[in-house]
Design an enzyme around this catalytic site. Structure first.
Site, PDB file in Angstrom:
ATOM      1  N   HIS A  30      50.292  45.254  50.457  1.00 54.84           N
ATOM      2  CA  HIS A  30      48.910  45.705  50.576  1.00 54.84           C
ATOM      3  C   HIS A  30      47.942  44.563  50.845  1.00 54.84           C
ATOM      4  O   HIS A  30      48.234  43.408  50.574  1.00 54.84           O
ATOM      5  CB  HIS A  30      48.457  46.490  49.332  1.00 54.84           C
ATOM      6  CG  HIS A  30      48.478  45.753  48.025  1.00 54.84           C
ATOM      7  ND1 HIS A  30      49.541  45.790  47.155  1.00 54.84           N
ATOM      8  CD2 HIS A  30      47.548  44.994  47.408  1.00 54.84           C
ATOM      9  CE1 HIS A  30      49.253  45.094  46.066  1.00 54.84           C
ATOM     10  NE2 HIS A  30      48.044  44.577  46.201  1.00 54.84           N
ATOM     11  N   GLU A  75      42.090  51.161  40.620  1.00 47.86           N
ATOM     12  CA  GLU A  75      42.518  50.930  41.995  1.00 47.86           C
ATOM     13  C   GLU A  75      42.915  52.222  42.700  1.00 47.86           C
ATOM     14  O   GLU A  75      43.352  53.177  42.070  1.00 47.86           O
ATOM     15  CB  GLU A  75      43.699  49.946  42.031  1.00 47.86           C
ATOM     16  CG  GLU A  75      44.967  50.461  41.371  1.00 47.86           C
ATOM     17  CD  GLU A  75      46.127  49.480  41.482  1.00 47.86           C
ATOM     18  OE1 GLU A  75      45.955  48.323  41.094  1.00 47.86           O
ATOM     19  OE2 GLU A  75      47.208  49.901  41.953  1.00 47.86           O
ATOM     20  N   GLN A 129      44.448  48.439  49.344  1.00 51.23           N
ATOM     21  CA  GLN A 129      44.198  48.616  47.909  1.00 51.23           C
ATOM     22  C   GLN A 129      42.705  48.394  47.669  1.00 51.23           C
ATOM     23  O   GLN A 129      42.197  47.291  47.878  1.00 51.23           O
ATOM     24  CB  GLN A 129      45.024  47.604  47.108  1.00 51.23           C
ATOM     25  CG  GLN A 129      44.824  47.682  45.602  1.00 51.23           C
ATOM     26  CD  GLN A 129      45.625  46.604  44.861  1.00 51.23           C
ATOM     27  OE1 GLN A 129      45.472  45.409  45.152  1.00 51.23           O
ATOM     28  NE2 GLN A 129      46.485  47.021  43.954  1.00 51.23           N
ATOM     29  N   GLU A 168      49.533  37.894  45.974  1.00 53.07           N
ATOM     30  CA  GLU A 168      50.213  38.657  44.923  1.00 53.07           C
ATOM     31  C   GLU A 168      51.639  38.930  45.375  1.00 53.07           C
ATOM     32  O   GLU A 168      51.862  39.329  46.521  1.00 53.07           O
ATOM     33  CB  GLU A 168      49.467  39.988  44.707  1.00 53.07           C
ATOM     34  CG  GLU A 168      50.131  40.912  43.698  1.00 53.07           C
ATOM     35  CD  GLU A 168      49.412  42.273  43.600  1.00 53.07           C
ATOM     36  OE1 GLU A 168      48.345  42.456  44.234  1.00 53.07           O
ATOM     37  OE2 GLU A 168      49.928  43.149  42.888  1.00 53.07           O
ATOM     38  N   HIS A 217      42.743  39.827  48.076  1.00 52.95           N
ATOM     39  CA  HIS A 217      44.067  39.194  48.127  1.00 52.95           C
ATOM     40  C   HIS A 217      44.990  39.937  49.078  1.00 52.95           C
ATOM     41  O   HIS A 217      44.678  41.040  49.513  1.00 52.95           O
ATOM     42  CB  HIS A 217      44.700  39.107  46.726  1.00 52.95           C
ATOM     43  CG  HIS A 217      44.981  40.420  46.063  1.00 52.95           C
ATOM     44  ND1 HIS A 217      44.097  41.014  45.191  1.00 52.95           N
ATOM     45  CD2 HIS A 217      46.042  41.257  46.132  1.00 52.95           C
ATOM     46  CE1 HIS A 217      44.607  42.147  44.730  1.00 52.95           C
ATOM     47  NE2 HIS A 217      45.799  42.339  45.298  1.00 52.95           N
TER      48      HIS A 217
HETATM   49  N1  CMX Z   1      40.282  34.684  46.982  1.00 55.87           N
HETATM   50  C1  CMX Z   1      39.951  33.423  47.377  1.00 55.87           C
HETATM   51  N2  CMX Z   1      39.315  32.524  46.585  1.00 55.87           N
HETATM   52  C2  CMX Z   1      38.989  32.952  45.340  1.00 55.87           C
HETATM   53  C3  CMX Z   1      39.292  34.242  44.872  1.00 55.87           C
HETATM   54  C4  CMX Z   1      39.971  35.120  45.762  1.00 55.87           C
HETATM   55  N3  CMX Z   1      40.313  36.350  45.386  1.00 55.87           N
HETATM   56  N4  CMX Z   1      38.843  34.369  43.595  1.00 55.87           N
HETATM   57  C5  CMX Z   1      38.264  33.202  43.265  1.00 55.87           C
HETATM   58  N5  CMX Z   1      38.359  32.355  44.327  1.00 55.87           N
HETATM   59  C6  CMX Z   1      37.891  30.980  44.365  1.00 55.87           C
HETATM   60  C7  CMX Z   1      36.424  30.873  43.979  1.00 55.87           C
HETATM   61  O1  CMX Z   1      35.594  31.054  45.100  1.00 55.87           O
HETATM   62  C8  CMX Z   1      36.352  29.440  43.440  1.00 55.87           C
HETATM   63  O2  CMX Z   1      36.292  28.548  44.504  1.00 55.87           O
HETATM   64  P1  CMX Z   1      35.440  27.193  44.376  1.00 55.87           P
HETATM   65  O3  CMX Z   1      36.113  26.398  43.273  1.00 55.87           O
HETATM   66  O4  CMX Z   1      35.535  26.587  45.721  1.00 55.87           O
HETATM   67  O5  CMX Z   1      34.059  27.656  43.986  1.00 55.87           O
HETATM   68  C9  CMX Z   1      37.700  29.260  42.761  1.00 55.87           C
HETATM   69  O6  CMX Z   1      38.577  30.244  43.358  1.00 55.87           O
HETATM   70  C10 CMX Z   1      37.629  29.516  41.256  1.00 55.87           C
HETATM   71  O7  CMX Z   1      36.817  30.645  41.100  1.00 55.87           O
HETATM   72  P2  CMX Z   1      36.347  31.237  39.715  1.00 55.87           P
HETATM   73  O8  CMX Z   1      35.266  32.258  39.954  1.00 55.87           O
HETATM   74  O9  CMX Z   1      36.100  30.134  38.741  1.00 55.87           O
HETATM   75  O10 CMX Z   1      37.658  31.923  39.385  1.00 55.87           O
HETATM   76  P3  CMX Z   1      38.126  32.959  38.343  1.00 55.87           P
HETATM   77  O11 CMX Z   1      37.909  32.469  36.958  1.00 55.87           O
HETATM   78  O12 CMX Z   1      37.658  34.329  38.667  1.00 55.87           O
HETATM   79  O13 CMX Z   1      39.685  32.874  38.702  1.00 55.87           O
HETATM   80  C11 CMX Z   1      41.595  33.480  39.944  1.00 55.87           C
HETATM   81  C12 CMX Z   1      40.152  33.005  40.045  1.00 55.87           C
HETATM   82  C13 CMX Z   1      42.122  33.639  41.363  1.00 55.87           C
HETATM   83  C14 CMX Z   1      42.415  32.443  39.169  1.00 55.87           C
HETATM   84  C15 CMX Z   1      41.558  34.853  39.192  1.00 55.87           C
HETATM   85  O14 CMX Z   1      40.810  35.766  39.943  1.00 55.87           O
HETATM   86  C16 CMX Z   1      42.932  35.422  38.924  1.00 55.87           C
HETATM   87  O15 CMX Z   1      43.624  35.032  37.988  1.00 55.87           O
HETATM   88  N6  CMX Z   1      43.392  36.402  39.755  1.00 55.87           N
HETATM   89  C17 CMX Z   1      44.677  37.050  39.571  1.00 55.87           C
HETATM   90  C18 CMX Z   1      44.559  38.414  38.939  1.00 55.87           C
HETATM   91  C19 CMX Z   1      43.777  39.387  39.777  1.00 55.87           C
HETATM   92  O16 CMX Z   1      43.139  39.036  40.756  1.00 55.87           O
HETATM   93  N7  CMX Z   1      43.810  40.678  39.356  1.00 55.87           N
HETATM   94  C20 CMX Z   1      43.102  41.743  40.028  1.00 55.87           C
HETATM   95  C21 CMX Z   1      43.955  42.448  41.079  1.00 55.87           C
HETATM   96  C22 CMX Z   1      44.999  43.322  40.444  1.00 55.87           C
HETATM   97  C23 CMX Z   1      45.961  43.970  41.419  1.00 55.87           C
HETATM   98  O17 CMX Z   1      46.006  43.671  42.585  1.00 55.87           O
HETATM   99  O18 CMX Z   1      46.714  44.835  40.929  1.00 55.87           O
HETATM  100 CO    CO Z   2      46.966  43.917  44.520  1.00 60.28          CO
END
Ligand code: CMX
Ligand code: CO
Length: 148
Positions: A20, A56, A67, A141, A91
């Site tokens: 997705h 979702e 998604q 993912e 993502h």
């Molecule tokens: N894509 C690209 N870049 C991203 C991002 C994304 N989805 N999310 C955050 N970033 C970037 C931010 O822009 C930031 O960049 P800079 O340092 O240049 O400013 C950096 O990552 C850190 O950002 P943050 O706001 O401090 O980050 P978070 O504390 O929100 O953590 C991440 C980011 C990716 C570690 C966190 O979102 C995570 O653990 N994701 C995994 C789980 C998830 O997304 N679950 C929801 C979907 C569930 C599903 O698909 O089923």
């Molecule tokens: Co997903």
């Protein structure tokens, strides 16, 4: 039984399919309605996944899904993303045959894993994330779908 095919011919983690593309949205009902009106597509599943902080909807398109993700609160991964970036692609997700084997291989290669052990995602799938800082600014993912 033979071991699942976890690596490609170059010895890298074998990605089986684009499962997705995920899009962060402010309001799931509005986003579903938008896709319905614009493209005449309908979600096949809709569920709340507390562990991921999202509600979702999965809209099938060809062999993959779109998604749509609405955050359950501001202090969730998608909630933080929305307040920083607004709605948009969050993502991409690839299926693998064994998520444990994939994580093991990626760790050995020095990938920046967010999850070292799989978590539970929608559809009863095992999922794990690789940090957007690892490759091309894209949150990845990995998904291992349950046997039906
Ligand atoms: N894509 C690209 N870049 C991203 C991002 C994304 N989805 N999310 C955050 N970033 C970037 C931010 O822009 C930031 O960049 P800079 O340092 O240049 O400013 C950096 O990552 C850190 O950002 P943050 O706001 O401090 O980050 P978070 O504390 O929100 O953590 C991440 C980011 C990716 C570690 C966190 O979102 C995570 O653990 N994701 C995994 C789980 C998830 O997304 N679950 C929801 C979907 C569930 C599903 O698909 O089923
Ligand atoms: Co997903």
């Amino acid at each position: 039984m033979t071991a699942p095919d976890t690596r490609n011919s170059l010895g890298r983690v074998k990605l089986l399919n684009l499962d997705h593309v995920a899009i962060a949205v402010e309001n799931l009902d509005h986003a579903i309605e938008g896709y319905r009106n614009r493209y005449r597509v309908e979600p096949l599943y809709r569920e709340r996944v507390d562990e991921q902080g999202v509600e979702e909807a999965m809209i099938p398109v060809g062999g993959s899904f779109v998604q749509l993700l609405e955050p359950l609160g501001d202090e969730t991964a998608v909630g933080r993303f929305l307040s920083k970036h607004g709605e948009g692609i969050h993502h991409v997700a690839y299926t693998v045959s064994s998520i444990e084997a994939a994580l093991e291989h990626l760790k050995t290669e020095g990938a920046r894993l967010i999850d070292e052990v799989p978590r539970l995602g929608g559809r009863g799938a095992k999922i794990a994330f690789v940090h957007p800082g690892d490759l091309a600014g894209t949150l990845v993912e990995l998904v291992e779908l349950p046997d039906d």
